[in-house]
Enzyme design. Structure first.
Site, PDB file in Angstrom:
ATOM      1  CG  HIS A 110      83.696  68.566  30.180  1.00  0.00           C
ATOM      2  ND1 HIS A 110      84.864  68.765  29.776  1.00  0.00           N
ATOM      3  CD2 HIS A 110      83.158  68.122  29.315  1.00  0.00           C
ATOM      4  CE1 HIS A 110      85.122  68.711  28.557  1.00  0.00           C
ATOM      5  NE2 HIS A 110      83.885  68.186  27.988  1.00  0.00           N
ATOM      6  CE  LYS A 162      83.160  63.028  29.049  1.00  0.00           C
ATOM      7  NZ  LYS A 162      83.284  64.695  29.401  1.00  0.00           N
ATOM      8  CG  HIS A 170      85.860  62.790  23.211  1.00  0.00           C
ATOM      9  ND1 HIS A 170      85.624  62.403  24.445  1.00  0.00           N
ATOM     10  CD2 HIS A 170      85.018  63.745  22.853  1.00  0.00           C
ATOM     11  CE1 HIS A 170      84.549  63.418  24.933  1.00  0.00           C
ATOM     12  NE2 HIS A 170      84.224  64.204  24.028  1.00  0.00           N
ATOM     13  CE  LYS A 218      87.897  66.469  25.968  1.00  0.00           C
ATOM     14  NZ  LYS A 218      87.027  65.467  25.496  1.00  0.00           N
TER      15      LYS A 218
HETATM   16  O1  K8G Z   1      82.149  65.316  25.410  1.00  0.00           O
HETATM   17  C1  K8G Z   1      82.131  66.096  26.095  1.00  0.00           C
HETATM   18  O2  K8G Z   1      82.236  65.780  27.386  1.00  0.00           O
HETATM   19  C2  K8G Z   1      82.068  67.600  25.854  1.00  0.00           C
HETATM   20  C3  K8G Z   1      80.728  68.452  26.079  1.00  0.00           C
HETATM   21  C4  K8G Z   1      80.596  69.919  25.674  1.00  0.00           C
HETATM   22  C5  K8G Z   1      81.867  70.367  25.104  1.00  0.00           C
HETATM   23  N1  K8G Z   1      81.680  71.630  24.711  1.00  0.00           N
HETATM   24  O3  K8G Z   1      80.843  72.429  25.024  1.00  0.00           O
HETATM   25  O4  K8G Z   1      82.601  72.127  24.024  1.00  0.00           O
HETATM   26  C6  K8G Z   1      82.835  69.528  24.793  1.00  0.00           C
HETATM   27  C7  K8G Z   1      83.019  68.117  25.076  1.00  0.00           C
HETATM   28  C8  K8G Z   1      84.537  67.214  24.725  1.00  0.00           C
HETATM   29  O5  K8G Z   1      84.572  66.472  25.811  1.00  0.00           O
HETATM   30  O6  K8G Z   1      85.107  67.864  23.761  1.00  0.00           O
END
Ligand code: K8G
Length: 452
Positions: A117, A119, A342, A344
């Site tokens: 996840h 970034k 998007h 957090k």
């Molecule tokens: O965009 C993403 O990297 C992402 C990938 C998977 C999930 N998930 O499996 O709940 C959530 C996200 C998020 O960032 O919301």
């Protein structure tokens, strides 16, 4: 003024926090100038002569990514770090195959249901190394009309004295994070990080790596790293006044949190978020910000925004108790109430006025055990499934006792992404769930949502 700032002016103006939201297509341009930046501006040639870079992420559109680099940098070596889920590996390898200068590194995901996840960008210039930690996938949709969070480091100069650590231990923590991939292609970057002077960095690194972390490793990742960092570094005067200070969690997806708040959310997770230098039995109010169906329906993208809010009905049905904590997405002061979140973030305010903050965290980590970890074996190990990364702002590292939120105060106010105090769901409000149909009210584009 309607003067357009250059990328370098934007970064200078963002000091000392260097915390941005992504620019949004379709809002007044002035709201895309202050503490707002685009991917092209992050990669602008203005910052110096790029030598090579690395892009850590979850979703990639390689053609889109290449277009965001200046043409003169598109032939520079680029390392793509992604999760090793089978189908993903194939599409990314296929996307990169026309470009010999692009290498691909599949991060090991040894625990089921984990995701890569994280970034993050490593940008190596002739003048030094820049780290960018953010929340956006490397696809066009993530950078157009959403609210994304971005922290941009200074360009850290090269040094032959590899002890140049920051007062926040950022260099050591970043190297320890990278080492957990155990990937050959990352050895160059571990070495490169070591060779640069990180002394100008004023944020703490809060990351997660997959594993069952025990003993001395328990406080290195996930919510225990957050707990340990807050305990060690907050250093507040007469902190007892803050024992019931409110805490906010804001995210774009939610995992399975159990049949009630008591096992993970308000015991384990909240215990970490509420940590001061000394622990207290008070349990501060926890407020959660997650978009309503109406937030999504009326957003700039319409129901399509909901594709990036993957809260599934299976989990939502099991935890109706969670809705009592929920607050809407509202960001009028940044003109981003319709730019679906998007980003957090997690924060603690000093009191219910929300005029000052005790700390602020921007991260890739959603509200889930997979991201933050869950204590197992009688609290002797922290099990984390995913890779996550974020940066924690603590006032003391900025020579302040708290961060002021409103512009009224002297010290530079912290650029919060949404309106405070948060606004509770009304009884008619429902949390957005991705895999159910919404067919009784059209969205801002006149469309309905029918995932079946
Ligand atoms: O965009 C993403 O990297 C992402 C990938 C998977 C999930 N998930 O499996 O709940 C959530 C996200 C998020 O960032 O919301």
């Amino acid at each position: 003024s309607n003067k357009r700032l250059t990328p370098i002016e934007k970064i200078q103006q963002s000091e000392p926090y260097r915390f941005f939201l992504s620019t949004v297509y379709g809002i007044l341009d002035t709201y895309n100038q202050i503490n707002a930046i685009s991917l092209k501006e992050i990669l602008s040639p203005e910052h110096g002569q790029l030598v090579r870079s690395a892009q850590f992420n979850y979703m990639f559109d390689i053609e889109f990514l290449r277009e965001q680099y200046p043409p003169e940098f598109r032939l520079k070596p680029l390392l793509i770090v992604h999760g090793d889920s089978r189908h993903d590996n194939h599409t990314i390898k296929a996307q990169c195959s026309p470009y010999p200068q692009i290498e691909v590194c599949a991060a090991r995901l040894d625990i089921p249901y984990g995701t890569h996840h994280t970034k993050m960008m490593f940008l190596l210039y002739e003048t030094g190394l820049r780290i960018v930690i953010h929340t956006a996938n490397l696809i066009q949709q993530d950078w157009k009309q959403k609210s994304q969070g971005i922290w941009i480091s200074p360009i850290c100069p090269k040094t032959n004295d590899n002890t140049n650590e920051s007062k926040t231990n950022f260099k050591k923590d970043l190297i320890e994070y990278i080492e957990r991939y155990r990937a050959k292609q990352l050895q160059f970057w571990q070495k490169t990080i070591n060779e640069h002077d990180f002394s100008s960095i004023n944020v703490h690194l809060i990351s997660s790596t997959p594993g069952r972390h025990t003993g001395g490793d328990m406080n290195k990742f996930g919510h225990l790293k957050l707990r340990q960092t807050l305990k060690t570094y907050l250093g507040l005067e007469n902190e007892a006044q803050y024992n019931s200070a409110p805490i906010i969690g804001q995210f774009s997806s939610i995992g399975s949190l159990g049949p009630n708040a008591n096992n993970w959310l308000s015991k384990e997770f909240l215990t970490s978020l509420k940590q001061l230098h000394s622990s207290s039995l008070d349990s501060p109010e926890l407020k959660l910000i997650y978009p309503t169906v109406d937030n999504v329906r009326t957003s700039l993208e319409g129901y399509m925004a909901g594709g990036s809010l993957p809260y599934n009905v299976q989990n939502a049905m099991k935890q109706g108790w969670l809705v009592n904590y929920f607050h809407k997405w509202k960001a009028d002061h940044r003109q981003r109430s319709r730019a679906s979140p998007h980003i957090k973030t997690y924060l603690r305010a000093t009191n219910d006025e929300y005029k000052e903050l005790l700390w602020f965290l921007v991260t890739s980590a959603n509200l889930s055990k997979a991201a933050w970890g869950v204590l197992e074996k009688n609290n002797t190990q922290l099990m984390i499934r995913s890779y996550e990364i974020g940066v924690l702002f603590i006032p003391k590292q900025f020579s302040q006792t708290t961060f002021s939120v409103s512009d009224s105060s002297s010290s530079p106010s912290f650029p919060i992404p949404y309106d405070l105090p948060p606004v509770k769901y009304q009884s008619s409000d429902k949390p957005w769930v991705v895999d159910v149909a919404y067919k009784n009210q059209p969205d801002s584009h006149g469309n309905m949502w029918d995932p079946s």
